[in-house]
Structures are given as C-alpha cells and as structure tokens.
Write a protein that holds these residues in place. Structure first.
Motif, PDB file in Angstrom:
ATOM      1  N   LEU A 158       0.828  -1.205   0.000  1.00 37.84           N
ATOM      2  CA  LEU A 158       0.000   0.000   0.000  1.00 37.84           C
ATOM      3  C   LEU A 158       0.863   1.257   0.000  1.00 37.84           C
ATOM      4  O   LEU A 158       0.533   2.249  -0.662  1.00 37.84           O
ATOM      5  CB  LEU A 158      -0.942   0.004   1.210  1.00 37.84           C
ATOM      6  CG  LEU A 158      -1.859   1.230   1.325  1.00 37.84           C
ATOM      7  CD1 LEU A 158      -2.736   1.371   0.087  1.00 37.84           C
ATOM      8  CD2 LEU A 158      -2.716   1.135   2.589  1.00 37.84           C
ATOM      9  N   GLY A 159       1.974   1.221   0.719  1.00 41.20           N
ATOM     10  CA  GLY A 159       2.865   2.380   0.727  1.00 41.20           C
ATOM     11  C   GLY A 159       3.399   2.695  -0.657  1.00 41.20           C
ATOM     12  O   GLY A 159       3.471   3.863  -1.068  1.00 41.20           O
ATOM     13  N   GLU A 160       3.774   1.646  -1.414  1.00 44.04           N
ATOM     14  CA  GLU A 160       4.242   1.853  -2.781  1.00 44.04           C
ATOM     15  C   GLU A 160       3.127   2.438  -3.646  1.00 44.04           C
ATOM     16  O   GLU A 160       3.363   3.329  -4.476  1.00 44.04           O
ATOM     17  CB  GLU A 160       4.740   0.540  -3.383  1.00 44.04           C
ATOM     18  CG  GLU A 160       5.975  -0.043  -2.715  1.00 44.04           C
ATOM     19  CD  GLU A 160       7.251   0.728  -3.047  1.00 44.04           C
ATOM     20  OE1 GLU A 160       7.179   1.714  -3.815  1.00 44.04           O
ATOM     21  OE2 GLU A 160       8.318   0.347  -2.525  1.00 44.04           O
ATOM     22  N   GLN A 161       1.912   1.942  -3.458  1.00 40.73           N
ATOM     23  CA  GLN A 161       0.789   2.453  -4.242  1.00 40.73           C
ATOM     24  C   GLN A 161       0.515   3.921  -3.909  1.00 40.73           C
ATOM     25  O   GLN A 161       0.200   4.718  -4.809  1.00 40.73           O
ATOM     26  CB  GLN A 161      -0.443   1.586  -3.980  1.00 40.73           C
ATOM     27  CG  GLN A 161      -0.303   0.177  -4.544  1.00 40.73           C
ATOM     28  CD  GLN A 161      -1.200  -0.847  -3.877  1.00 40.73           C
ATOM     29  OE1 GLN A 161      -1.917  -0.533  -2.920  1.00 40.73           O
ATOM     30  NE2 GLN A 161      -1.163  -2.085  -4.365  1.00 40.73           N
ATOM     31  N   CYS A 162       0.651   4.279  -2.656  1.00 42.21           N
ATOM     32  CA  CYS A 162       0.457   5.677  -2.264  1.00 42.21           C
ATOM     33  C   CYS A 162       1.524   6.582  -2.876  1.00 42.21           C
ATOM     34  O   CYS A 162       1.224   7.697  -3.319  1.00 42.21           O
ATOM     35  CB  CYS A 162       0.477   5.800  -0.738  1.00 42.21           C
ATOM     36  SG  CYS A 162      -1.017   5.196   0.085  1.00 42.21           S
ATOM     37  N   VAL A 163       2.775   6.114  -2.919  1.00 41.05           N
ATOM     38  CA  VAL A 163       3.837   6.903  -3.537  1.00 41.05           C
ATOM     39  C   VAL A 163       3.534   7.133  -5.017  1.00 41.05           C
ATOM     40  O   VAL A 163       3.756   8.219  -5.558  1.00 41.05           O
ATOM     41  CB  VAL A 163       5.208   6.225  -3.355  1.00 41.05           C
ATOM     42  CG1 VAL A 163       6.261   6.870  -4.258  1.00 41.05           C
ATOM     43  CG2 VAL A 163       5.650   6.324  -1.904  1.00 41.05           C
ATOM     44  N   LEU A 164       3.010   6.121  -5.698  1.00 39.44           N
ATOM     45  CA  LEU A 164       2.716   6.237  -7.121  1.00 39.44           C
ATOM     46  C   LEU A 164       1.630   7.274  -7.396  1.00 39.44           C
ATOM     47  O   LEU A 164       1.718   8.029  -8.374  1.00 39.44           O
ATOM     48  CB  LEU A 164       2.309   4.875  -7.696  1.00 39.44           C
ATOM     49  CG  LEU A 164       3.400   3.812  -7.715  1.00 39.44           C
ATOM     50  CD1 LEU A 164       2.857   2.504  -8.258  1.00 39.44           C
ATOM     51  CD2 LEU A 164       4.602   4.268  -8.535  1.00 39.44           C
ATOM     52  N   THR A 165       0.596   7.316  -6.572  1.00 41.85           N
ATOM     53  CA  THR A 165      -0.438   8.334  -6.791  1.00 41.85           C
ATOM     54  C   THR A 165       0.033   9.702  -6.296  1.00 41.85           C
ATOM     55  O   THR A 165      -0.292  10.724  -6.897  1.00 41.85           O
ATOM     56  CB  THR A 165      -1.753   7.944  -6.094  1.00 41.85           C
ATOM     57  OG1 THR A 165      -1.541   7.781  -4.682  1.00 41.85           O
ATOM     58  CG2 THR A 165      -2.297   6.642  -6.663  1.00 41.85           C
ATOM     59  N   PHE A 166       0.813   9.713  -5.222  1.00 45.33           N
ATOM     60  CA  PHE A 166       1.362  10.967  -4.701  1.00 45.33           C
ATOM     61  C   PHE A 166       2.182  11.703  -5.757  1.00 45.33           C
ATOM     62  O   PHE A 166       2.085  12.913  -5.918  1.00 45.33           O
ATOM     63  CB  PHE A 166       2.240  10.677  -3.480  1.00 45.33           C
ATOM     64  CG  PHE A 166       3.147  11.806  -3.090  1.00 45.33           C
ATOM     65  CD1 PHE A 166       2.688  12.832  -2.278  1.00 45.33           C
ATOM     66  CD2 PHE A 166       4.463  11.859  -3.539  1.00 45.33           C
ATOM     67  CE1 PHE A 166       3.521  13.894  -1.930  1.00 45.33           C
ATOM     68  CE2 PHE A 166       5.298  12.902  -3.198  1.00 45.33           C
ATOM     69  CZ  PHE A 166       4.826  13.930  -2.391  1.00 45.33           C
ATOM     70  N   VAL A 167       2.999  10.971  -6.500  1.00 51.91           N
ATOM     71  CA  VAL A 167       3.966  11.598  -7.399  1.00 51.91           C
ATOM     72  C   VAL A 167       3.341  12.005  -8.736  1.00 51.91           C
ATOM     73  O   VAL A 167       4.006  12.645  -9.557  1.00 51.91           O
ATOM     74  CB  VAL A 167       5.153  10.633  -7.625  1.00 51.91           C
ATOM     75  CG1 VAL A 167       4.825   9.570  -8.682  1.00 51.91           C
ATOM     76  CG2 VAL A 167       6.418  11.391  -8.006  1.00 51.91           C
ATOM     77  N   PHE A 168       2.064  11.700  -8.954  1.00 49.37           N
ATOM     78  CA  PHE A 168       1.461  11.954 -10.268  1.00 49.37           C
ATOM     79  C   PHE A 168       1.497  13.430 -10.653  1.00 49.37           C
ATOM     80  O   PHE A 168       1.710  13.762 -11.822  1.00 49.37           O
ATOM     81  CB  PHE A 168       0.015  11.442 -10.290  1.00 49.37           C
ATOM     82  CG  PHE A 168      -0.646  11.609 -11.639  1.00 49.37           C
ATOM     83  CD1 PHE A 168      -0.293  10.799 -12.707  1.00 49.37           C
ATOM     84  CD2 PHE A 168      -1.610  12.590 -11.837  1.00 49.37           C
ATOM     85  CE1 PHE A 168      -0.890  10.954 -13.950  1.00 49.37           C
ATOM     86  CE2 PHE A 168      -2.215  12.755 -13.073  1.00 49.37           C
ATOM     87  CZ  PHE A 168      -1.851  11.931 -14.134  1.00 49.37           C
ATOM     88  N   LYS A 169       1.311  14.336  -9.709  1.00 48.70           N
ATOM     89  CA  LYS A 169       1.317  15.772 -10.048  1.00 48.70           C
ATOM     90  C   LYS A 169       2.682  16.199 -10.581  1.00 48.70           C
ATOM     91  O   LYS A 169       2.780  17.000 -11.521  1.00 48.70           O
ATOM     92  CB  LYS A 169       0.972  16.600  -8.799  1.00 48.70           C
ATOM     93  CG  LYS A 169       1.109  18.112  -8.985  1.00 48.70           C
ATOM     94  CD  LYS A 169       0.090  18.656  -9.963  1.00 48.70           C
ATOM     95  CE  LYS A 169       0.300  20.150 -10.234  1.00 48.70           C
ATOM     96  NZ  LYS A 169       0.206  20.970  -9.026  1.00 48.70           N
TER      97      LYS A 169
END
Length: 285
Positions: free
Chosen positions: A198-209
């Motif tokens: 889940l942490g990896e998935q959060c980083v992926l959506t976090f960095v989208f901007k």
C-alpha cells in the motif's frame, strides 16, 4: 561540481609505501592522482557536453496491452517489482521532454544540472551524509536505507535490467529521467509511506502531479483495488491512495530541488519547504 569521487578516494588512500618517496605523506602517488583527476574530468566534460534532446530520442507512445500484461504479472506476485517498470514504460509520461527542457531553461535547473550530475553518487555516500547534523534529512535517509539494506545504485541496477535491450540515450532529458527514478526512496521517507504494498501504491499516486505518468496512476489505483479485496473491510485502503494524490498536488517537484541542500536540513524543515502534510488514512490502513 560533484566531489563524490574525491570523497571515496580520501577514504581509501594508498598505503604509505605507495605514496611519493615512500614517506607517510598525505599526497598520493602521481599516477594515482592523475588517474583520479582524468576520470573526474572526463565525467564532468561528458556531462557538460550532453545535448538537451538527442536526435535519436523518439516520441513516447502508449501501449495499453503491454501495460495490462505486466500489471497482471505484478498483481500475481508483488515481489516482481521490475514488472512495474514495464508498466511505466508502456504508459509513459509523454510530456517528459518538454518538462525537462522547461526545468533546464531556468537558472535553478541549470545550477542543479551543474552541481548534481548523478544523484546515486550523493545518496550512496553515507560516510559524507553521516557527517551532517543529527536530525538532518541526510541522517534520516541513511537510517532508512541501511535499515532495509537499500542503495540508490541498487535501484539503478534494477531499472537497467528492465530496458529490454533499449540503448540509453545520452542527453539532458535522460538526466532528468534519472532524477525522477533516483528520488523514489526519498519520497518514501518524506511522505511516510512505507515500502509495503500500500505504501508503494500511495507513492505512485502521490507523485502523479510532479510526474504525470498514466502508468504510475494506473498501477497505484488498480493495485489499491487488489489490495482492498484482500484487506479487512474497515481498512481505508482506497482513501489512502486518494489522499496521497491530494497531498502530492501541493508538493513541489522533489526531483527539481537541490537534493544536496535538502539533505543538510532538518527533516521537518524539508517537508515544510516542499509543502508536505502528514497522511491520515495510510497509517490507519
């Protein structure tokens, strides 16, 4: 100017009988110093002379079929992290060349290009980072990487394995892409999103901007849906990845910051400077 090679040389000086005149001098033998300087100058010259965009660089295109194929493999075995790179390649950030040119057209971009030619040299020089003040971001980074036996060079090696025979293109766009890759573990530390699934998935959506790659967003959201199916029903998995993207919208692009300067600052000051706030749903999940 990157002095990482000089730091490594200083930590491994030749024995006394290899020094000039066989005396206990701090001056290395002429041939050793010449080899070090030659390697250093060659690397700096090559970096300085790279074109902005190489003529061989082709426009990026989407390949949804390949993306789905690699995502299914990743979904069946989350330890196959290299499959994520294939998803990112199949659903790339098509505007990355324009973003790199825009950044390198600024005074800050040119200064960072000159002073930080290769981030793994800085990030893996733990001896230098450990000389930073206690409580600094650099000290925290060393703790994080050493705890899980990670290196920036290791991430580079894993990425290179996924090139599938594609040659590296030596231009400044590639340098910008390298920074996007090499700051990945910094994002984990800055955001508090762990290295669990889940942490990896959060980083992926976090960095989208700051890295609007459809592959990152797809892997983050679709992966979270799979995680949700296997999680306790009250766990706010989907809210965690949605919140991560919201947090990322207000964060300055980390890859476009002077990393060496950030590493010397207190970690809390770095987060404030970047516009980061703590996540609420990820710790709950």
């Amino acid at each position: 100017m990157d002095l990482a090679e000089f730091h490594r040389f200083a930590e491994a000086l030749p024995p006394a009988d290899a020094l000039r005149g066989g005396q206990d001098s701090l001056v290395p033998a002429d041939h050793a110093l010449q080899e070090l300087l030659a390697a250093f100058v060659a690397r700096q010259e090559k970096h300085r002379e790279l074109p902005l965009i190489h003529p061989d660089r082709q426009p990026l295109r989407y390949n949804p079929v390949a993306a789905w194929k690699h995502f299914r493999i990743l979904g069946n075995d989350k330890n196959l992290t290299h499959e994520a790179f294939h998803v990112f390649d199949a659903l790339p950030w098509v505007g990355v060349s324009d973003a790199a040119c825009a950044f390198l057209g600024t005074s800050q971009g040119r200064a960072i290009y000159a002073s930080e030619p290769y981030l793994p040299d800085i990030l893996d020089d733990h001896a230098a980072l450990r000389r930073l003040p206690k409580g600094s971001f650099g000290q925290d980074y060393c703790d994080f990487m050493e705890r899980d036996n990670l290196t920036a060079a290791g991430l580079v090696a894993e990425f290179e394995m996924c090139r599938s025979g594609r040659a590296r293109i030596d231009d400044r766009v590639e340098w910008y892409l390298d920074r996007l890759r090499d700051t990945h573990d910094l994002l984990h530390l800055l955001t508090g999103f762990g290295r669990d699934t889940l942490g990896e998935q959060c980083v992926l959506t976090f960095v989208f901007k700051q890295r609007p790659s459809i592959g990152h967003l797809f892997t983050g959201y679709a992966g979270a849906v799979l995680t949700r199916l296997n999680a306790p029903w009250r766990a706010p998995v989907l809210r965690a990845v949605i919140e991560a993207r919201q947090i990322g919208k207000n964060c300055l692009p980390v890859a476009e910051q002077p990393i060496r300067e950030l590493l010397a600052l207190p970690a809390g000051e770095v987060r404030k400077r970047l516009g980061l706030r703590p996540a609420r749903h990820y710790p709950e999940a």
